[in-house]
Write a protein that holds these residues in place. Structure first.
Motif, PDB file in Angstrom:
ATOM      1  N   PRO A 141       0.991  -1.174  -0.076  1.00  0.00           N
ATOM      2  CA  PRO A 141       0.080   0.165  -0.020  1.00  0.00           C
ATOM      3  C   PRO A 141       0.745   1.277  -0.090  1.00  0.00           C
ATOM      4  CG  PRO A 141       0.189  -0.912   2.195  1.00  0.00           C
ATOM      5  CD  PRO A 141       1.020  -1.730   1.118  1.00  0.00           C
ATOM      6  N   VAL A 142       0.297   2.607  -0.728  1.00  0.00           N
ATOM      7  CA  VAL A 142       1.046   3.830  -0.348  1.00  0.00           C
ATOM      8  C   VAL A 142       0.928   4.111   0.837  1.00  0.00           C
ATOM      9  CG1 VAL A 142       1.176   6.015  -1.247  1.00  0.00           C
ATOM     10  CG2 VAL A 142       0.472   4.230  -2.864  1.00  0.00           C
ATOM     11  N   ILE A 143      -0.397   4.095   1.381  1.00  0.00           N
ATOM     12  CA  ILE A 143      -0.678   4.357   2.901  1.00  0.00           C
ATOM     13  C   ILE A 143      -1.474   3.312   3.488  1.00  0.00           C
ATOM     14  CG2 ILE A 143      -1.458   5.992   4.621  1.00  0.00           C
ATOM     15  CD1 ILE A 143      -1.019   8.068   2.666  1.00  0.00           C
ATOM     16  N   ALA A 144      -0.990   2.464   4.210  1.00  0.00           N
ATOM     17  CA  ALA A 144      -1.629   1.316   4.634  1.00  0.00           C
ATOM     18  C   ALA A 144      -2.943   1.438   5.402  1.00  0.00           C
ATOM     19  CB  ALA A 144      -0.832   0.113   5.582  1.00  0.00           C
ATOM     20  N   ASP A 145      -4.054   0.609   5.138  1.00  0.00           N
ATOM     21  CA  ASP A 145      -5.021   0.501   6.441  1.00  0.00           C
ATOM     22  C   ASP A 145      -5.074  -0.884   6.938  1.00  0.00           C
ATOM     23  OD1 ASP A 145      -5.974  -0.948   4.342  1.00  0.00           O
ATOM     24  OD2 ASP A 145      -7.731   0.165   3.886  1.00  0.00           O
ATOM     25  N   TYR A 146      -4.178  -1.605   6.467  1.00  0.00           N
ATOM     26  CA  TYR A 146      -3.855  -3.105   6.834  1.00  0.00           C
ATOM     27  C   TYR A 146      -2.207  -2.996   7.077  1.00  0.00           C
ATOM     28  CZ  TYR A 146      -4.089  -8.093   7.497  1.00  0.00           C
ATOM     29  OH  TYR A 146      -4.088  -9.400   8.111  1.00  0.00           O
ATOM     30  N   VAL A 147      -1.790  -3.264   8.325  1.00  0.00           N
ATOM     31  CA  VAL A 147      -0.283  -3.048   8.429  1.00  0.00           C
ATOM     32  C   VAL A 147       0.174  -4.582   8.795  1.00  0.00           C
ATOM     33  CG1 VAL A 147       1.557  -3.015  10.030  1.00  0.00           C
ATOM     34  CG2 VAL A 147      -0.412  -1.174   9.496  1.00  0.00           C
ATOM     35  N   ARG A 148       1.329  -4.751   7.673  1.00  0.00           N
ATOM     36  CA  ARG A 148       1.934  -6.049   7.868  1.00  0.00           C
ATOM     37  C   ARG A 148       3.397  -6.257   8.007  1.00  0.00           C
ATOM     38  NH1 ARG A 148      -1.100  -5.647   2.808  1.00  0.00           N
ATOM     39  NH2 ARG A 148      -2.714  -7.348   2.589  1.00  0.00           N
ATOM     40  N   MET A 149       4.015  -4.985   8.347  1.00  0.00           N
ATOM     41  CA  MET A 149       5.369  -4.873   8.986  1.00  0.00           C
ATOM     42  C   MET A 149       5.569  -3.567   9.709  1.00  0.00           C
ATOM     43  SD  MET A 149       7.722  -3.779   5.502  1.00  0.00           S
ATOM     44  CE  MET A 149       8.602  -2.349   6.124  1.00  0.00           C
ATOM     45  N   VAL A 150       6.511  -3.714  10.818  1.00  0.00           N
ATOM     46  CA  VAL A 150       6.699  -2.470  11.402  1.00  0.00           C
ATOM     47  C   VAL A 150       7.311  -1.546  10.374  1.00  0.00           C
ATOM     48  CG1 VAL A 150       8.278  -1.414  13.183  1.00  0.00           C
ATOM     49  CG2 VAL A 150       7.044  -3.665  13.432  1.00  0.00           C
ATOM     50  N   GLY A 151       7.005  -0.150  10.488  1.00  0.00           N
ATOM     51  CA  GLY A 151       7.354   0.786   9.464  1.00  0.00           C
ATOM     52  C   GLY A 151       6.514   1.108   8.278  1.00  0.00           C
ATOM     53  N   ASP A 152       5.408   0.266   8.336  1.00  0.00           N
ATOM     54  CA  ASP A 152       4.240   0.463   7.131  1.00  0.00           C
ATOM     55  C   ASP A 152       3.665   1.883   7.488  1.00  0.00           C
ATOM     56  OD1 ASP A 152       4.142  -1.466   5.459  1.00  0.00           O
ATOM     57  OD2 ASP A 152       2.633  -2.596   6.364  1.00  0.00           O
ATOM     58  N   PRO A 153       3.740   2.607   6.188  1.00  0.00           N
ATOM     59  CA  PRO A 153       3.005   4.158   6.377  1.00  0.00           C
ATOM     60  C   PRO A 153       1.637   4.254   6.879  1.00  0.00           C
ATOM     61  CG  PRO A 153       4.367   3.870   4.234  1.00  0.00           C
ATOM     62  CD  PRO A 153       4.117   2.421   4.810  1.00  0.00           C
ATOM     63  N   VAL A 154       1.187   4.484   7.917  1.00  0.00           N
ATOM     64  CA  VAL A 154      -0.122   4.688   7.985  1.00  0.00           C
ATOM     65  C   VAL A 154      -0.915   6.044   7.803  1.00  0.00           C
ATOM     66  CG1 VAL A 154       0.040   2.743   9.325  1.00  0.00           C
ATOM     67  CG2 VAL A 154       0.154   4.905  10.647  1.00  0.00           C
ATOM     68  N   ALA A 155      -0.076   7.069   7.857  1.00  0.00           N
ATOM     69  CA  ALA A 155      -0.380   8.574   7.681  1.00  0.00           C
ATOM     70  C   ALA A 155       0.574   9.341   7.291  1.00  0.00           C
ATOM     71  CB  ALA A 155      -1.399   9.020   8.870  1.00  0.00           C
ATOM     72  N   VAL A 156       0.093  10.329   6.457  1.00  0.00           N
ATOM     73  CA  VAL A 156       1.185  11.500   6.098  1.00  0.00           C
ATOM     74  C   VAL A 156       0.877  12.694   6.428  1.00  0.00           C
ATOM     75  CG1 VAL A 156       2.645  11.997   4.101  1.00  0.00           C
ATOM     76  CG2 VAL A 156       1.608   9.841   4.163  1.00  0.00           C
ATOM     77  N   VAL A 157       1.702  13.548   6.999  1.00  0.00           N
ATOM     78  CA  VAL A 157       1.441  15.064   7.587  1.00  0.00           C
ATOM     79  C   VAL A 157       2.297  15.843   6.420  1.00  0.00           C
ATOM     80  CG1 VAL A 157       1.647  16.594   9.200  1.00  0.00           C
ATOM     81  CG2 VAL A 157       1.571  14.076   9.854  1.00  0.00           C
ATOM     82  N   GLY A 158       1.471  17.059   5.997  1.00  0.00           N
ATOM     83  CA  GLY A 158       2.223  18.022   5.538  1.00  0.00           C
ATOM     84  C   GLY A 158       2.044  19.060   6.479  1.00  0.00           C
ATOM     85  N   GLY A 159       3.263  20.055   6.562  1.00  0.00           N
ATOM     86  CA  GLY A 159       3.574  20.966   7.465  1.00  0.00           C
ATOM     87  C   GLY A 159       4.414  22.025   6.954  1.00  0.00           C
ATOM     88  N   GLU A 160       4.014  23.348   7.239  1.00  0.00           N
ATOM     89  CA  GLU A 160       4.815  24.502   6.920  1.00  0.00           C
ATOM     90  C   GLU A 160       6.339  24.398   7.029  1.00  0.00           C
ATOM     91  OE1 GLU A 160       3.653  26.890   5.128  1.00  0.00           O
ATOM     92  OE2 GLU A 160       1.501  26.193   5.468  1.00  0.00           O
ATOM     93  N   THR A 161       6.521  23.662   8.133  1.00  0.00           N
ATOM     94  CA  THR A 161       8.151  23.392   8.501  1.00  0.00           C
ATOM     95  C   THR A 161       8.395  21.863   8.724  1.00  0.00           C
ATOM     96  OG1 THR A 161       8.142  23.676  10.739  1.00  0.00           O
ATOM     97  CG2 THR A 161       8.452  25.721   9.396  1.00  0.00           C
ATOM     98  N   MET A 162       9.660  21.424   8.533  1.00  0.00           N
ATOM     99  CA  MET A 162       9.735  20.079   9.073  1.00  0.00           C
ATOM    100  C   MET A 162       9.423  19.877  10.357  1.00  0.00           C
ATOM    101  SD  MET A 162      10.820  17.224   7.588  1.00  0.00           S
ATOM    102  CE  MET A 162      11.857  16.791   6.426  1.00  0.00           C
ATOM    103  N   GLU A 163       9.782  20.715  11.475  1.00  0.00           N
ATOM    104  CA  GLU A 163       9.492  20.722  12.782  1.00  0.00           C
ATOM    105  C   GLU A 163       8.146  20.449  12.960  1.00  0.00           C
ATOM    106  OE1 GLU A 163      11.423  23.161  11.389  1.00  0.00           O
ATOM    107  OE2 GLU A 163      13.361  22.024  11.715  1.00  0.00           O
ATOM    108  N   ILE A 164       7.253  21.418  12.334  1.00  0.00           N
ATOM    109  CA  ILE A 164       5.881  21.370  12.710  1.00  0.00           C
ATOM    110  C   ILE A 164       5.226  19.826  11.921  1.00  0.00           C
ATOM    111  CG2 ILE A 164       3.564  22.358  11.855  1.00  0.00           C
ATOM    112  CD1 ILE A 164       5.047  24.912  11.613  1.00  0.00           C
ATOM    113  N   ALA A 165       5.809  19.474  10.944  1.00  0.00           N
ATOM    114  CA  ALA A 165       5.164  18.349  10.307  1.00  0.00           C
ATOM    115  C   ALA A 165       5.742  17.138  11.608  1.00  0.00           C
ATOM    116  CB  ALA A 165       5.679  17.877   9.042  1.00  0.00           C
ATOM    117  N   ARG A 166       6.932  17.187  11.831  1.00  0.00           N
ATOM    118  CA  ARG A 166       7.329  16.099  12.736  1.00  0.00           C
ATOM    119  C   ARG A 166       6.316  16.113  14.089  1.00  0.00           C
ATOM    120  NH1 ARG A 166      10.838  13.091  10.942  1.00  0.00           N
ATOM    121  NH2 ARG A 166      12.271  13.880   9.289  1.00  0.00           N
ATOM    122  N   GLU A 167       6.221  17.387  14.403  1.00  0.00           N
ATOM    123  CA  GLU A 167       5.167  17.430  15.885  1.00  0.00           C
ATOM    124  C   GLU A 167       3.992  16.975  15.517  1.00  0.00           C
ATOM    125  OE1 GLU A 167       5.641  21.070  17.841  1.00  0.00           O
ATOM    126  OE2 GLU A 167       3.898  20.307  19.208  1.00  0.00           O
ATOM    127  N   ALA A 168       3.389  17.283  14.555  1.00  0.00           N
ATOM    128  CA  ALA A 168       1.878  16.984  14.098  1.00  0.00           C
ATOM    129  C   ALA A 168       2.015  15.453  14.025  1.00  0.00           C
ATOM    130  CB  ALA A 168       1.630  17.635  12.717  1.00  0.00           C
TER     131      ALA A 168
END
Lengths: 154, 421, 333
Positions: free
Chosen positions: B85-112
């Motif tokens: 999956p591009v973004i998983a709704d069913y996870v098969r391994m640790v590290g599967d992407p489950v959500a993606v955040v877009g933020g104005e800065t890298m710091e904001i995106a990481r905190e979100a």
């Protein structure tokens, strides 16, 4: 925020920075010196190596505040096409460059070694470069290039 | 043929830009008004996602968007099968992407990203391929196979009965290899944006720009002609940039926000966002006659494919085809298996299945030489492929088989005594 | 006590996608009015140096220097698909496509020049050192750029698009019989190691690597691939291991996932054997992956030679070696 003064590649800067910012980010984001690379962010790979007050440091481990009143050399301050540094020339001629991501850090570590010790032994070259990881070349040509640069400096 | 430039030590044009620090890797390109993307990854190896709550993340100033599986027009990618999956709704391994955040800065995106709450229904996970391949274990990809055995290749040649009958010495041994990371120096990074034509432009480091283009176009519902993948300098690859990592996610963020998107993995994220080298368990039994000639070999090779198929079929095929080593063996029985587990997915890495079997077949050669009382060099010289040799798959090697010449060049090093310190 | 040993490893490697999968590379070429040329191909240079190899091939065919060739790659708006930079296939496969494309682009020039020089056949024309002329007749030659310019004024267009496909057939799914790859690359390496019987640590002192390359299109790059491969092989044999706990990576960092440093590499002597592969560009075949294969075996066999223990699981850590030494001692009683 705090104001720091530093000399980067012979040019004086007065910069307003977040004291917790890394020197790496100051160089890349404030000064646009993108030749300094980030490979690991924990001081293990050496891709972000710069020369600070005559010593090589991992700029990802130096805080902006610590760079106040310092003299810094990045890869942009070492040689150019018209007049490459002997280390840069040797890297190209020997074939010490493959993907090139480690190259700026390698060149700076090698340059700093030769500045201090113009005729290093093989062992000394190895030690000086041991903080710079390379995954492509197996170091062989890099070590040969540094040796060649040292010989040409004789 | 006499040549002048070919065969010369011509200098690499790109090396100048690299020694001056001028060369642009994907982390070195930016656009005004860009946002930063960060991926939320699953901490669980096998789980169903029940709910994703992004309220707390969206409250943070400077968060542009949070995307989940429902936001992906065609939610799949993969080199052989689109089973990832591009973004998983069913996870098969640790590290599967489950959500993606877009933020104005890298710091904001990481905190979100840290504020996103994901409810998982944790499912039983399996990590041992030999357990996973049992028919009673539920398959991880029922759409591909009814068991976790993704692929089985048998190779049969000659008669094992005759082979073992001729064997004067037999060596039997189990070999194991580990998960390995490519550890290329440059972590994955992408700049994605819609240009003035309305085309999706993705600047990245990849091993195969045209493949990336197809996967991005598929996931987003674009025509190939409307997606441009432009490869910037690639900071090492070794197989680890074969599969899609951040390319589709960055393009999706750019599409949804209509803004340029920058993504950059930390080293830790990099470990979770590309494939690994297949660990393999290799059961080997090899027999030779008194004259040093190999007469029979049996091998069973089990490779851990991890959570997704990636190149596993091709990798385990390569293991099987190369399992004899570069030696003529008239009687051969090889079985190789690629097996799904909930470990990190495995795929291409320099050597591609032939890097594992070399441990087994070359260890066997030394062990046989010892039993036969001949040198490691001698047993290889007596068995190595030459022009006209037939491989275990029945392929005739018709030209350029100079292993004997390679061995001749190395032979002097084995004729001298090893210095003692 | 420190004990030394030497080990041998051989390997073979079938290059290309394999198993009958269409393994196609493509290239576009244009020869410019001054005689220089541009090569467009989808092949990504991932650091191994394929762009330089393509420049050398084009330069060789046009009688130019490598720096006279512009190689632009891996931009899907501009370049044709040349398959992945993997499977040790770019020098061989895309190299072949570039070679065919350059020959195609210059074929009209050869015909034109033959007419200009009143040479009976285009085969009698050669491109060398920046000139185009009649083979064996130094009096009938012209600067390449001048001839190209003339030809173009007369309506000739020196452009081309070519593809090259590798040979491969699928294997039978019940017997495995078939001809899955072509060509195969071979190689062998010797490793000399020193094992510390107190600590179990292994130091690789020297690696001699001999690889079959068909034809070394650039010896510097061949040596670079070999040294890089040997070093990755040493990492695989002795250092690297992803530690997993229920699917979680416990060491996702260079402080805990160790790869070789400049101090871990031995003296590396790289040699190559050139026996032309008839289907390769100038006889060349690939080397990228094969370069790392024999190292693992050579190191593991050298450990046995040094201290008499057989390590059967990678990596050969000091713990495994000490345990094997202890077991051996027990056996000997």
């Amino acid at each position: 925020m705090m104001v720091i003064e530093c000399i980067v590649n012979d040019k004086k800067y007065v910069l307003e920075v977040d004291p917790q910012e890394r020197l790496l980010d100051v160089l890349r984001n404030h000064l646009g010196l993108l030749g300094t690379k980030e490979g690991c962010g924990e001081g293990e790979c050496g891709a972000c190596t710069v020369i600070l007050d005559g010593k090589t440091v991992n700029s990802c481990l130096v805080l902006a505040g610590q760079a106040h009143n310092s003299v810094i050399t990045t890869i942009e301050g070492v040689g150019n096409r018209q007049s490459p540094h002997p280390v840069q020339k040797a890297f190209v001629e020997v074939g010490a460059v493959q993907c090139g991501f480690c190259t700026p850090g390698m060149v700076l570590s090698a340059k700093n070694l030769l500045d201090k010790n113009p005729h290093p032994s093989d062992e000394e070259i190895g030690v000086a470069l041991s903080g710079n990881l390379c995954r492509c070349t197996g170091y062989d040509k890099i070590l040969r290039a540094v040796k060649l640069a040292a010989e040409e400096g004789k | 043929m006499k040549t002048e430039v070919v065969g010369s030590r011509a200098l690499r044009e790109d090396s100048w830009g690299k020694v001056f620090g001028q060369t642009k890797f994907p982390a070195d390109v930016n656009l005004p008004n860009q946002i930063y993307g960060v991926v939320v990854r699953s901490p669980h190896p096998h789980a169903r996602i029940l709910n994703i709550n992004s309220e707390e993340a969206m409250k943070l100033e400077g968060v542009a968007v949070v995307l989940t599986a429902n936001d992906v027009p065609h939610n799949s990618h993969g080199v052989l099968f689109r089973d990832q999956p591009v973004i998983a709704d069913y996870v098969r391994m640790v590290g599967d992407p489950v959500a993606v955040v877009g933020g104005e800065t890298m710091e904001i995106a990481r905190e979100a990203a840290e504020r996103i709450r994901v409810d998982y229904e944790i499912l039983p996970a399996i990590f041992d391929p030999e357990e996973a391949m049992k028919p009673e274990v539920p398959p991880l990809h029922p759409e591909l196979q009814s068991t976790n055995v993704l692929y089985h290749l048998p190779i049969r040649r000659g008669s094992m009965e005759e082979g073992w009958a001729k064997a004067d010495v037999v060596v039997e041994q189990v070999y194991k290899t580990q998960h390995v990371d490519h550890a290329f120096l440059q972590p994955e990074a992408v700049l994605a944006y819609l240009d003035e034509r309305g085309h999706m432009v993705v600047q990245t480091a990849t091993q195969y720009a045209h493949y990336d283009r197809g996967e991005i176009a598929h996931a987003l519902g674009f025509r190939y002609s409307q997606v441009q993948v432009k490869t910037l300098a690639v900071g090492g690859a070794f197989g680890g940039r074969e599969d899609i990592s951040l390319q589709i996610i960055a393009a999706l963020l750019a599409l949804k926000t209509q803004r340029p998107v920058k993504m950059e993995n930390t080293r830790e994220e990099s470990f979770y966002s590309h494939s690994k080298r297949h660990p393999m368990t290799m059961y080997y039994k090899t027999g030779a006659a008194k004259d040093g000639k190999l007469v029979a070999m049996q091998a069973k090779i089990i490779g851990d494919a991890g959570a997704y198929s990636s190149w596993s079929i091709n990798v385990l095929r390569k293991s099987a085809v190369h399992a004899t080593g570069p030696y003529e063996i008239p009687n051969v029985e090889i079985d190789s298996f690629a097996v799904f587990t909930n470990n990190p997915y495995t795929g291409a890495m320099r050597g591609f299945g032939a890097a594992q079997t070399v441990l087994a077949y070359e260890s066997q050669m030394d062990l046989l030489a010892k039993k036969l009382g001949i040198s490691p060099l001698e047993i290889r010289l007596r068995n190595c492929f030459q022009v006209g040799s037939i491989t275990a798959t029945g392929q005739e090697l018709t030209s350029s088989v100079p292993l004997d010449q390679c061995l001749a060049k190395i032979a002097p090093y084995f004729r001298r005594e090893v210095e003692t310190p | 006590m420190k004990k030394r040993g030497i080990g041998l490893g051989c390997a073979w490697y079938g290059t290309g996608y394999g198993n009958g999968f269409p393994d196609v590379s493509s290239a576009f070429v244009e020869i410019h009015d001054d005689g220089s040329a541009t090569v467009l191909t989808g092949a990504v240079d991932v650091g191994q140096g394929s762009n330089s190899i393509f420049a050398q091939i084009a330069a060789e065919e046009l009688g130019l220097r490598a720096e006279d060739i512009c190689v632009n790659t891996a931009d899907t708006d501009v370049t044709p698909d040349s398959g992945t930079s993997a499977a040790t296939r770019q020098t061989y496969n895309t190299g072949n496509a570039v070679l065919k494309a350059v020959r195609q682009a210059k074929s009209r020039l050869l015909i034109y020049a033959a007419r200009e020089f009143s040479c009976p056949t285009p085969e009698g024309i050669e491109l060398k050192s920046g000139y185009i002329g009649v083979k064996g007749d130094p009096s009938r030659r012209m600067i390449l750029g001048d001839m190209v310019f003339k030809a173009r004024l007369n309506g000739e267009r020196l452009i081309s698009a070519e593809s090259s496909t590798a040979r491969s057939t699928p294997v039978d799914l019940t017997t495995g019989q078939g001809a899955p790859y072509w060509p195969y690359s071979f190689g062998c390496q010797a490793a000399e190691v020193e094992v510390d019987t107190e600590t179990g640590k292994v130091k690789v002192l020297k690696v001699i690597a001999v690889h079959d390359v068909g034809k070394a299109l650039n010896p510097t790059q061949v040596e670079g691939q070999i040294a890089g491969g040997v070093t990755q092989g040493i990492g695989y044999a002795l250092l690297e291991e992803l530690e997993l706990q229920k699917g979680m990576i416990k060491n996702p960092a260079f402080s805990s996932y160790l790869i070789p440093t400049a101090l871990d590499v031995p003296k590396i002597e790289a040699y190559f054997v050139e026996e032309a592969e008839e289907s390769g560009p100038y006889g060349a075949k690939g080397l990228g992956e094969p370069a790392m294969l024999p190292t693992v075996a050579a190191v593991i066999n050298a450990i046995d030679d040094a201290v008499g223990v057989r390590i059967t699981s990678l990596p050969a850590t000091p713990e495994k070696i000490l345990q094997a030494l202890a077991e051996k001692k027990e056996e000997l009683g």
